[in-house]
Design a protein around this motif. Structure first.
Motif, PDB file in Angstrom:
ATOM      1  N   UNK A   1      47.720  45.469  43.388  1.00  0.00           N
ATOM      2  CA  UNK A   1      47.498  47.015  43.478  1.00  0.00           C
ATOM      3  C   UNK A   1      48.207  47.748  44.887  1.00  0.00           C
ATOM      4  N   UNK A   2      47.649  47.183  45.827  1.00  0.00           N
ATOM      5  CA  UNK A   2      48.022  47.453  47.494  1.00  0.00           C
ATOM      6  C   UNK A   2      49.400  47.351  47.547  1.00  0.00           C
ATOM      7  N   UNK A   3      50.253  46.236  47.042  1.00  0.00           N
ATOM      8  CA  UNK A   3      51.609  45.968  47.283  1.00  0.00           C
ATOM      9  C   UNK A   3      52.310  47.054  46.428  1.00  0.00           C
TER      10      UNK A   3
ATOM     11  N   UNK B   1      37.086  47.438  46.530  1.00  0.00           N
ATOM     12  CA  UNK B   1      37.152  46.046  47.157  1.00  0.00           C
ATOM     13  C   UNK B   1      35.471  46.195  47.374  1.00  0.00           C
ATOM     14  N   UNK B   2      34.944  47.206  47.962  1.00  0.00           N
ATOM     15  CA  UNK B   2      33.439  47.468  48.211  1.00  0.00           C
ATOM     16  C   UNK B   2      32.518  47.198  46.937  1.00  0.00           C
TER      17      UNK B   2
ATOM     18  N   UNK C   1      39.511  38.998  41.979  1.00  0.00           N
ATOM     19  CA  UNK C   1      39.851  40.326  42.009  1.00  0.00           C
ATOM     20  C   UNK C   1      39.757  40.996  43.325  1.00  0.00           C
ATOM     21  N   UNK C   2      39.274  40.733  44.420  1.00  0.00           N
ATOM     22  CA  UNK C   2      39.702  41.433  45.665  1.00  0.00           C
ATOM     23  C   UNK C   2      40.749  40.674  46.349  1.00  0.00           C
ATOM     24  N   UNK C   3      41.039  39.407  45.821  1.00  0.00           N
ATOM     25  CA  UNK C   3      42.062  38.641  46.829  1.00  0.00           C
ATOM     26  C   UNK C   3      43.407  38.895  45.796  1.00  0.00           C
TER      27      UNK C   3
END
Lengths: 101, 187
Positions: free
Chosen positions: B76-78, B42-43, B68-70
């Motif tokens: 991917x985190x899910x 995300x950074x 992308x970040x949203x």
């Protein structure tokens, strides 16, 4: 006058190189997918830089399509990862060796 | 020579974006927790969005953050949390001898070759409107307007194809996830 285009090109080359190194050395499929995203972003940055330098909107249009394809790629890639994990209980690429010759 | 034509706010924005991009990318490949790697990604994405803004690609900067970040990183985190993978496999073991050395050499050759090509070619000399076929960036007109006109006229076929691609990707992901569950039930 903005920053010279060559600086952005060098930056995106470095970002691409980091993505290549991570993709070649990481074992986890999830991290490898993230490294693919890094490489795609490096290419996007190059396209936007050339769109500004050459005053051509086509570069930004290509970035738009690359983002769509990246979204589709991540969707299918994560679906495959979940399917493999359910069957094999691992996300390590080293343990998926059925097709080894 | 380069720095003389650049005002210091532009330089500050570029340095900030470059720092975000490089630190985030190095974080992705160096941390041992996939969740931290996703946060580092995300950074990097914020750095890329910042450099898009600096180069007057406002719409793409917004899309970079939102899509992308949203969406992608959250997806991917899910999956990371769904699979319960709180640490990724050990990278220290090398099934292939010298894999990291060869990977580093390959990355260095790639970056060096790219920078060499940039230095040797005339791409970056700022030749204005050397475009071939594309719609030139008209000054004074909004970038979003031009991008929309380009997408819906010149690249209309590609746009429609991406619609089909997204449908296929969603159906494929659903099918991949569903079929396995049915086989587990049968077992």
């Amino acid at each position: 006058m903005s920053v010279p285009a060559s600086w952005y090109l060098v930056l995106s080359a470095v970002l691409f190189g980091i993505g290549v190194y991570g993709f070649l050395t990481k074992r986890s499929v999830l991290i490898m997918l993230m490294c693919v995203e890094l490489m795609l972003n490096a290419v996007n940055l190059t396209f936007v830089t050339f769109a500004r330098t050459l005053s051509d909107i086509a570069g930004q249009t290509v970035v738009f399509f690359v983002m769509v394809v990246a979204a589709a790629e991540v969707t299918v890639g994560l679906g495959i990862t979940v399917a493999v994990f359910r069957r094999r209980r691992t996300t390590s690429v080293d343990e998926l060796t059925e097709m080894q010759g | 020579m380069l720095a003389l034509t650049t005002t210091w706010p532009d330089l500050l924005v570029f340095v900030t974006a470059a720092a975000l991009i490089v630190v985030g990318a190095l974080g992705v490949i160096s941390v041992h927790n996939p969740v931290h790697a996703a946060l580092s990604l995300i950074v990097t994405l914020f750095g890329v969005a910042l450099s898009f803004l600096e180069q007057s690609a406002d719409f793409l900067a917004a899309v970079e953050i939102i899509v992308y970040a949203g969406a992608i990183v959250v997806l991917i985190l899910f999956v990371i949390m769904f699979l319960g993978v709180d640490r990724h496999p050990r990278d220290e073991v090398e099934p292939l001898v010298g894999q990291r050395a060869f990977a580093a050499a390959g990355a260095v050759v790639t970056v060096g070759g790219l920078i060499f090509l940039m230095a040797k070619s005339h791409w970056v000399t700022g030749v204005m409107s050397a475009s071939t076929g594309g719609t030139p960036l008209a000054s004074g007109q909004g970038e979003i307007t031009q991008l929309g006109q380009s997408v819906f006229t010149t690249y209309l076929v590609a746009f429609e194809v991406t619609a089909a691609l997204l449908i296929i990707a969603v159906l494929g992901a659903v099918q991949l996830a569903r079929r396995d569950r049915e086989s587990e039930v049968e077992q």
